[in-house]
Design an enzyme around this catalytic site. Structure first.
Site, PDB file in Angstrom:
ATOM      1  N   HIS A 157      26.859  45.376  42.829  1.00 54.42           N
ATOM      2  CA  HIS A 157      28.273  45.324  42.454  1.00 54.42           C
ATOM      3  C   HIS A 157      29.148  45.864  43.581  1.00 54.42           C
ATOM      4  O   HIS A 157      29.229  47.068  43.799  1.00 54.42           O
ATOM      5  CB  HIS A 157      28.489  46.131  41.158  1.00 54.42           C
ATOM      6  N   GLU A 169      27.535  49.499  43.718  1.00 56.38           N
ATOM      7  CA  GLU A 169      26.722  49.984  42.599  1.00 56.38           C
ATOM      8  C   GLU A 169      25.485  49.094  42.521  1.00 56.38           C
ATOM      9  O   GLU A 169      25.608  47.875  42.359  1.00 56.38           O
ATOM     10  CB  GLU A 169      27.510  49.905  41.289  1.00 56.38           C
TER      11      GLU A 169
HETATM   12  P1  NAI Z   1      36.879  33.996  41.902  1.00 50.13           P
HETATM   13  O1  NAI Z   1      37.448  33.250  40.767  1.00 50.13           O
HETATM   14  O2  NAI Z   1      37.743  34.344  43.061  1.00 50.13           O
HETATM   15  O3  NAI Z   1      35.635  33.172  42.488  1.00 50.13           O
HETATM   16  C1  NAI Z   1      34.604  32.646  41.720  1.00 50.13           C
HETATM   17  C2  NAI Z   1      34.076  31.404  42.429  1.00 50.13           C
HETATM   18  O4  NAI Z   1      32.876  30.992  41.793  1.00 50.13           O
HETATM   19  C3  NAI Z   1      35.039  30.222  42.371  1.00 50.13           C
HETATM   20  O5  NAI Z   1      35.251  29.730  43.681  1.00 50.13           O
HETATM   21  C4  NAI Z   1      34.324  29.220  41.475  1.00 50.13           C
HETATM   22  O6  NAI Z   1      34.556  27.882  41.866  1.00 50.13           O
HETATM   23  C5  NAI Z   1      32.885  29.589  41.699  1.00 50.13           C
HETATM   24  N1  NAI Z   1      31.990  29.208  40.616  1.00 50.13           N
HETATM   25  C6  NAI Z   1      32.208  29.268  39.285  1.00 50.13           C
HETATM   26  N2  NAI Z   1      31.107  28.855  38.613  1.00 50.13           N
HETATM   27  C7  NAI Z   1      30.187  28.543  39.540  1.00 50.13           C
HETATM   28  C8  NAI Z   1      28.834  28.098  39.469  1.00 50.13           C
HETATM   29  N3  NAI Z   1      28.264  27.854  38.313  1.00 50.13           N
HETATM   30  N4  NAI Z   1      28.176  27.908  40.623  1.00 50.13           N
HETATM   31  C9  NAI Z   1      28.772  28.122  41.819  1.00 50.13           C
HETATM   32  N5  NAI Z   1      30.040  28.555  41.943  1.00 50.13           N
HETATM   33  C10 NAI Z   1      30.734  28.775  40.822  1.00 50.13           C
HETATM   34  O7  NAI Z   1      36.194  35.281  41.286  1.00 50.13           O
HETATM   35  P2  NAI Z   1      35.871  36.685  41.980  1.00 50.13           P
HETATM   36  O8  NAI Z   1      37.022  37.584  41.777  1.00 50.13           O
HETATM   37  O9  NAI Z   1      35.368  36.450  43.356  1.00 50.13           O
HETATM   38  O10 NAI Z   1      34.698  37.217  41.047  1.00 50.13           O
HETATM   39  C11 NAI Z   1      33.381  36.725  41.128  1.00 50.13           C
HETATM   40  C12 NAI Z   1      32.451  37.694  40.439  1.00 50.13           C
HETATM   41  O11 NAI Z   1      32.560  38.977  41.040  1.00 50.13           O
HETATM   42  C13 NAI Z   1      32.701  37.887  38.957  1.00 50.13           C
HETATM   43  O12 NAI Z   1      31.457  38.081  38.339  1.00 50.13           O
HETATM   44  C14 NAI Z   1      33.530  39.153  38.933  1.00 50.13           C
HETATM   45  O13 NAI Z   1      33.437  39.825  37.704  1.00 50.13           O
HETATM   46  C15 NAI Z   1      32.886  39.949  40.035  1.00 50.13           C
HETATM   47  N6  NAI Z   1      33.715  40.986  40.637  1.00 50.13           N
HETATM   48  C16 NAI Z   1      35.031  40.757  40.898  1.00 50.13           C
HETATM   49  C17 NAI Z   1      35.810  41.751  41.475  1.00 50.13           C
HETATM   50  C18 NAI Z   1      37.236  41.524  41.803  1.00 50.13           C
HETATM   51  O14 NAI Z   1      37.958  42.500  42.089  1.00 50.13           O
HETATM   52  N7  NAI Z   1      37.727  40.297  41.797  1.00 50.13           N
HETATM   53  C19 NAI Z   1      35.235  43.088  41.800  1.00 50.13           C
HETATM   54  C20 NAI Z   1      33.811  43.181  41.551  1.00 50.13           C
HETATM   55  C21 NAI Z   1      33.104  42.172  40.958  1.00 50.13           C
END
Ligand code: NAI
Length: 521
Positions: A157, A169
């Site tokens: 994480h 994490e």
């Molecule tokens: P985001 O929405 O910016 O990016 C997610 C990406 O994954 C998108 O480009 C989407 O097209 C792609 N995607 C969705 N389903 C997919 C699949 N089945 N296969 C391949 N690609 C796929 O989201 P973000 O903010 O980058 O978050 C991603 C993960 O990281 C989530 O699990 C979130 O909870 C976690 N996270 C986010 C943080 C933040 O501050 N944004 C901090 C720590 C963890």
């Protein structure tokens, strides 16, 4: 596959020979792009995949722009930037996972989608490939359910922005092999991060322990104890970079509310984590913070900078007194005495010390100005000492420390006017609150300590890990166990007990671990 997990998954090798071992990042959003950057900077060949067409290529282009900026700022040479970028390859099919020794998933935060992705990956990856999820709120144990080799799945994480935030994490689900978690710890170190190990429980470490930072301020707002600017200023004075209100405005009330709600639900609706109506109303009204131009504060063009509290004017003389005593022992009592000595050296002989009164503060004639022990000024003063006021836990290091205080509702007008003048004379910028238990800082820090104590007792993390996580993951000025060492378990337990006695219910129940520490003190 019957071999021991440590023989199955070659992560120790991955950390030791980073340049050779390819990493696949799935999901090229804000987090995936950052993870790809950090892995490539550490020397790995990185493959970047996203289900949305063009998204991975777009992320790579964006990284190229980021590297150009770093080169322009001389933080990276042009040659190094070219090498790092060359290591990041966009891939268009999950089959590429066959070449990876580590897959880091950063896709949409939905359990079923993540589960299905890892099941697809398992069919492709090599026997010793480790699977990591960047989930911020979903159980690692649950994501692993359905895998043939759940022991190879681990939480990794990262925090946003990934290249800048040091904390990772490393989250073990029920079936994660210890060797896999250890390997990810080593790898995160090799990537220049500070890994902290956590057991997969709701919110992991940071998102769990941080809840009271927001929740206590929201509760104080609901009780009309003070306005957001005052609450923010009090907590900034302790060293927090942002007060809770301005921070929630930055994070977005929708995001903050959803994390709180998910921790609440995941804990079977434990009242400890109950979300706030104050925040719910902001969300319902679309007042999401900076991103919509309005939250607790306005961010409209020309709006005043939020959270400013005027300094209290410098005081030349002391308020009048007939008798004056510094009451109690310990660092706060000593600091009060020293400050009086600096402020009125010619009258110091008139200042008595009363070490054994059972409280800390100033006795001015019959009036009492007491360091909070959690109880309200009205409770402490009772009927006999109507002129009582309480003040918050000071740091005693900030030059112009904003300090919450509250008079008993029975106080005379004269005392309600004089009490803050005494605080000013002692070098504080006093801010009046309603007479609420634990004021702002004592209440918030005690609850942060309480949550951290529960996390430690429940084996979520170590005390050292909790301190590191809070300092690196959310930039706290100190860790909860640093505060515990400063204020002592008995004082923290006393504040919690006062809160519990006032509000009843589960919210302020004391961690058994903390109670034990208090008994040992
Ligand atoms: P985001 O929405 O910016 O990016 C997610 C990406 O994954 C998108 O480009 C989407 O097209 C792609 N995607 C969705 N389903 C997919 C699949 N089945 N296969 C391949 N690609 C796929 O989201 P973000 O903010 O980058 O978050 C991603 C993960 O990281 C989530 O699990 C979130 O909870 C976690 N996270 C986010 C943080 C933040 O501050 N944004 C901090 C720590 C963890």
């Amino acid at each position: 596959m019957n071999a021991a997990p440590s023989q199955l998954f070659g992560l120790t090798g991955l950390a030791k020979a980073p340049a050779d071992l390819p990493v696949l990042v799935v999901g090229a959003g804000i987090m995936g792009a950052g993870i790809a950057q950090v892995a490539a900077q550490a020397g790995h060949p990185v493959m970047l995949f996203d289900v949305r067409e063009g998204a991975a290529a777009q992320a790579r282009d964006q990284l190229a722009t980021t590297f150009d900026t770093l080169v322009a700022k001389q933080k990276l040479t042009a040659e190094a930037a070219a090498h790092i970028l060359a290591r990041i390859q966009v891939v268009t099919a999950l089959d590429s996972a066959a070449r990876a020794h580590l897959v880091v998933e950063a896709i949409v935060e939905k359990l079923e989608v993540k589960r299905s992705l890892f099941q697809q990956l398992e069919a492709v990856v090599s026997a010793d490939c480790v699977l990591a999820t960047n989930t911020s709120s979903i159980s690692v144990t649950a994501i692993a359910n359905g895998l043939h080799h759940p022991q190879r799945l681990v939480g990794m994480h990262f925090f946003n922005p990934v290249p800048l935030m040091k904390l990772v994490e490393v989250v073990s689900g029920l079936q994660t092999a210890p060797a896999v978690a250890d390997g990810i710890v080593e790898l995160a170190q090799a990537w220049g991060k500070t890994p902290v190990h956590a057991r997969s429980t709701p919110g992991f470490i940071v998102n769990r322990i941080a809840r009271p930072y927001y929740a206590e301020t929201l509760a104080l707002l609901q009780e009309q104890a003070a306005n957001p600017a005052v609450l923010d200023a009090c907590l900034r004075s302790v060293g927090f970079r942002m007060g809770p209100c301005e921070l929630m405005d930055l994070i977005g009330h929708d995001t903050n509310f959803s994390v709180t709600s998910s921790v609440y639900e995941a804990n079977f609706f434990d009242k400890r984590f109950v979300p706030s109506l104050v925040q719910r109303e902001l969300v319902d009204g679309g007042l999401l913070g900076r991103k919509t131009g309005r939250g607790f504060y306005s961010y409209a063009p020309g709006a005043e900078k939020p959270a400013m509290v005027p300094d209290s004017p410098a005081l030349t003389g002391l308020p009048p007194f007939t008798t004056l005593a510094v009451v109690g022992t310990g660092p706060v009592a000593d600091a009060l005495h020293q400050r009086l000595a600096a402020h009125m050296p010619e009258r110091l002989a008139e200042v008595a010390r009363l070490p054994d009164a059972g409280w800390v503060g100033l006795q001015v004639g019959d009036a009492q100005l007491r360091l909070t022990d959690g109880r309200t000024a009205t409770e402490l003063g009772g009927v006999s000492a109507a002129d009582t006021a309480v003040f918050d836990w000071p740091t005693l290091v900030a030059p112009t420390e904003v300090l919450a205080w509250a008079p008993s509702v029975r106080s005379s007008d004269a005392w309600a006017t004089q009490a803050p003048l005494w605080l000013q004379a002692l070098g504080f910028n006093p801010q009046r609150l309603a007479d609420v238990p634990g004021l702002v800082v004592a209440r918030t820090l005690s609850m942060l300590v309480n949550e951290a104590a529960d996390a430690v007792q429940q084996g979520v993390c170590s005390a050292v890990g909790a301190d590191a996580a809070m300092k690196l993951g959310v930039n706290y000025p100190a860790g909860p166990f640093d505060w515990l060492a400063r204020w002592g378990a008995p004082a923290v337990v006393q504040v919690l007990a006062a809160l519990d006695a006032t509000y009843r219910g589960e919210r302020y129940r004391t961690s058994p671990w903390l109670r034990q520490q208090a008994a040992l003190a």
